[in-house]
Design a protein around this motif. Structure first.
Motif, PDB file in Angstrom:
ATOM      1  N   UNK A   1       0.844  -1.198   0.000  1.00  0.00           N
ATOM      2  CA  UNK A   1       0.000   0.000   0.000  1.00  0.00           C
ATOM      3  C   UNK A   1       0.874   1.241   0.000  1.00  0.00           C
ATOM      4  N   UNK A   2       1.321   1.625  -1.175  1.00  0.00           N
ATOM      5  CA  UNK A   2       2.191   2.784  -1.273  1.00  0.00           C
ATOM      6  C   UNK A   2       3.499   2.532  -0.559  1.00  0.00           C
ATOM      7  N   UNK A   3       3.826   3.386   0.413  1.00  0.00           N
ATOM      8  CA  UNK A   3       5.094   3.282   1.115  1.00  0.00           C
ATOM      9  C   UNK A   3       5.053   2.309   2.289  1.00  0.00           C
ATOM     10  N   UNK A   4       3.932   1.621   2.491  1.00  0.00           N
ATOM     11  CA  UNK A   4       3.866   0.665   3.587  1.00  0.00           C
ATOM     12  C   UNK A   4       3.616  -0.744   3.062  1.00  0.00           C
ATOM     13  N   UNK A   5       4.203  -1.715   3.753  1.00  0.00           N
ATOM     14  CA  UNK A   5       3.997  -3.127   3.463  1.00  0.00           C
ATOM     15  C   UNK A   5       3.318  -3.757   4.672  1.00  0.00           C
ATOM     16  N   UNK A   6       2.114  -4.272   4.488  1.00  0.00           N
ATOM     17  CA  UNK A   6       1.299  -4.759   5.592  1.00  0.00           C
ATOM     18  C   UNK A   6       1.305  -6.283   5.605  1.00  0.00           C
ATOM     19  N   UNK A   7       1.841  -6.901   6.671  1.00  0.00           N
ATOM     20  CA  UNK A   7       1.828  -8.374   6.747  1.00  0.00           C
ATOM     21  C   UNK A   7       0.406  -8.903   6.884  1.00  0.00           C
ATOM     22  N   UNK A   8       0.119  -9.980   6.168  1.00  0.00           N
ATOM     23  CA  UNK A   8      -1.176 -10.651   6.259  1.00  0.00           C
ATOM     24  C   UNK A   8      -0.938 -12.056   6.801  1.00  0.00           C
ATOM     25  N   UNK A   9      -1.294 -12.249   8.059  1.00  0.00           N
ATOM     26  CA  UNK A   9      -1.114 -13.543   8.706  1.00  0.00           C
ATOM     27  C   UNK A   9      -2.476 -14.129   9.064  1.00  0.00           C
ATOM     28  N   UNK A  10      -2.468 -15.377   9.478  1.00  0.00           N
ATOM     29  CA  UNK A  10      -3.719 -16.028   9.856  1.00  0.00           C
ATOM     30  C   UNK A  10      -4.594 -16.389   8.680  1.00  0.00           C
ATOM     31  N   UNK A  11      -4.003 -16.505   7.482  1.00  0.00           N
ATOM     32  CA  UNK A  11      -4.769 -16.875   6.286  1.00  0.00           C
ATOM     33  C   UNK A  11      -5.179 -18.341   6.395  1.00  0.00           C
ATOM     34  N   UNK A  12      -6.454 -18.626   6.127  1.00  0.00           N
ATOM     35  CA  UNK A  12      -6.936 -20.007   6.136  1.00  0.00           C
ATOM     36  C   UNK A  12      -7.313 -20.436   4.727  1.00  0.00           C
ATOM     37  N   UNK A  13      -6.978 -21.685   4.402  1.00  0.00           N
ATOM     38  CA  UNK A  13      -7.287 -22.261   3.092  1.00  0.00           C
ATOM     39  C   UNK A  13      -8.047 -23.558   3.308  1.00  0.00           C
ATOM     40  N   UNK A  14      -9.280 -23.609   2.813  1.00  0.00           N
ATOM     41  CA  UNK A  14     -10.100 -24.824   2.876  1.00  0.00           C
ATOM     42  C   UNK A  14     -10.560 -25.143   1.465  1.00  0.00           C
ATOM     43  N   UNK A  15      -9.927 -26.158   0.895  1.00  0.00           N
ATOM     44  CA  UNK A  15     -10.141 -26.505  -0.506  1.00  0.00           C
ATOM     45  C   UNK A  15      -9.832 -25.267  -1.350  1.00  0.00           C
ATOM     46  N   UNK A  16     -10.823 -24.704  -2.033  1.00  0.00           N
ATOM     47  CA  UNK A  16     -10.559 -23.550  -2.883  1.00  0.00           C
ATOM     48  C   UNK A  16     -11.002 -22.237  -2.250  1.00  0.00           C
ATOM     49  N   UNK A  17     -11.398 -22.295  -0.986  1.00  0.00           N
ATOM     50  CA  UNK A  17     -11.852 -21.098  -0.290  1.00  0.00           C
ATOM     51  C   UNK A  17     -10.711 -20.550   0.567  1.00  0.00           C
ATOM     52  N   UNK A  18     -10.448 -19.248   0.409  1.00  0.00           N
ATOM     53  CA  UNK A  18      -9.327 -18.603   1.091  1.00  0.00           C
ATOM     54  C   UNK A  18      -9.856 -17.401   1.872  1.00  0.00           C
TER      55      UNK A  18
END
Length: 397
Positions: free
Chosen positions: A59-76
């Protein structure tokens, strides 16, 4: 009939087999959120750490970590920072994600369509006309909402050839980082951080700006270039003659201002849903670790926007832990109906989260700062830091 059923069954198995083989590939994905007034682009870089999927929101000059992502079959499902917002996506092909951006703290919850395509690195791409002028600098503007309300604001622009970045300041806080492009006398930029999700587009001609901030809402922006552009005095917005409170902390223990007798106290009206509050805490948390030995105290009075108190406490606890808030974090309000002026006797004209109250050793109100100009605002942020440290020095005398 049996042949037809067999054919349908085999076709279903075929699609199921294809779907089972799909796996989100790492690398950059460019998304578009289809809001009411604009299509808002943003980029996420996905990466596998072992079997776990992580991401970085650019996002412009910032990089935002995205943690806690869940994957169930094809749903994210992708939580956006510590906010009660997430992306709910379906992997349709190896190159296509489709779903929605969801605000979970609304009833009914708010959903906005989103689509993502793989292996696209740029938020904006294409050929642009040579910029008609230099857009760099500060702009004194008027921000006009859809209901007709107006406020004085400042726009900061940083232009490098056809690339554009900057921020928008209002009396209640800044709009954080945006990035985009300039083409001739026109410009377009976007922000997506989970809360400040918008497109900023318009035209600049002869040092005059006409533009709009566009999302599921619209704000008109008009003004002129002005190196001395400023906001209304943030210390003259909110009033409070005397402060007192007693609220539970995240563990349910009651904490009162009187517990800190004889010590100067900084009180921040806070919310885990508020990006400007998070920006302020990103400064105050390490600052407090370095300065608490001087005898200063810091307290966060949190007003959450959750659906109920249990959810608010859970959300606040998660945020306090993530930010390492090693000082009292009190749950003063748990839903959007809970207002600071209803909970703090004598508080008047509360306009913004965060609002910061400076109390001396006798707990007399010395200053109140409404709103916050964060790191995206450059010189305004640096000025606030100098003022803050000067004011604390005065409290400790």
């Amino acid at each position: 009939m049996i042949k037809n059923l067999t054919a349908i069954f085999l076709l279903f198995l075929s699609f199921s087999s294809i779907a089972a083989k799909l796996k989100l590939k790492d690398g950059p994905w460019r998304f578009e959120m289809k809001a009411t007034y604009a299509v808002i682009p943003f980029v996420i870089d996905f990466k596998y750490e072992g079997k776990s999927l992580t991401g970085t929101l650019r996002n412009g000059k910032e990089n935002i970590p995205l943690n806690g992502i869940t994957v169930k079959k094809n749903m994210i499902t992708i939580p956006i920072q510590h906010y009660e917002n997430e992306l709910e996506l379906e992997l349709l092909t190896n190159d296509l994600l489709r779903g929605k951006f969801v605000r979970l703290n609304k009833n009914p919850r708010q959903e906005t369509p989103v689509e993502g395509k793989r292996d696209v690195k740029a938020r904006y791409g294409g050929k642009y006309e040579k910029p008609a002028a230099k857009f760099n600098g500060t702009w004194a503007v008027t921000l006009k909402e859809e209901d007709g309300k107006e406020a004085k604001g400042v726009v900061i622009l940083e232009q490098k050839k056809s690339k554009l970045s900057g921020s928008i300041l209002s009396p209640t806080g800044d709009y954080r980082y945006f990035e985009g492009y300039v083409s001739g006398e026109f410009f377009e930029a976007a922000s997506f951080d989970g809360v400040y999700n918008y497109v900023f587009k318009g035209r600049i001609e002869k040092n005059k700006m006409e533009a709009n901030i566009l999302a599921n809402w619209k704000t008109d922006v008009a003004g002129v270039k002005d190196d001395k552009a400023s906001l209304p005095d943030p210390y003259k917005q909110t009033q409070l003659d005397k402060m007192s409170f007693s609220f539970p902390d995240i563990n349910g223990k009651k904490v009162s201002l009187s517990d800190f007798k004889g010590k100067p106290v900084i009180v921040s009206f806070f919310g885990s849903w508020c990006p400007n509050c998070i920006d302020e805490m990103n400064y105050l948390v390490p600052w407090f670790k370095e300065n608490k030995k001087r005898g200063i105290e810091l307290i966060a009075l949190s007003f959450e926007r959750s659906l109920d108190q249990a959810n608010a406490r859970m959300q606040l606890t998660k945020t306090a832990k993530k930010l390492d808030m090693d000082f009292p974090v009190l749950l003063a309000g748990s839903t959007s109906e809970d207002k600071p002026m209803d909970k703090i006797p004598g508080l008047k004209n509360f306009i913004s989260f965060p609002t910061t109250v400076y109390l001396n050793k006798k707990h007399e109100v010395v200053k109140i700062h409404a709103g916050f100009t964060g790191p995206s605002t450059g010189k305004f942020y640096e000025e606030w830091k100098k003022e803050f440290n000067h004011d604390v020095d005065e409290l400790l005398k």
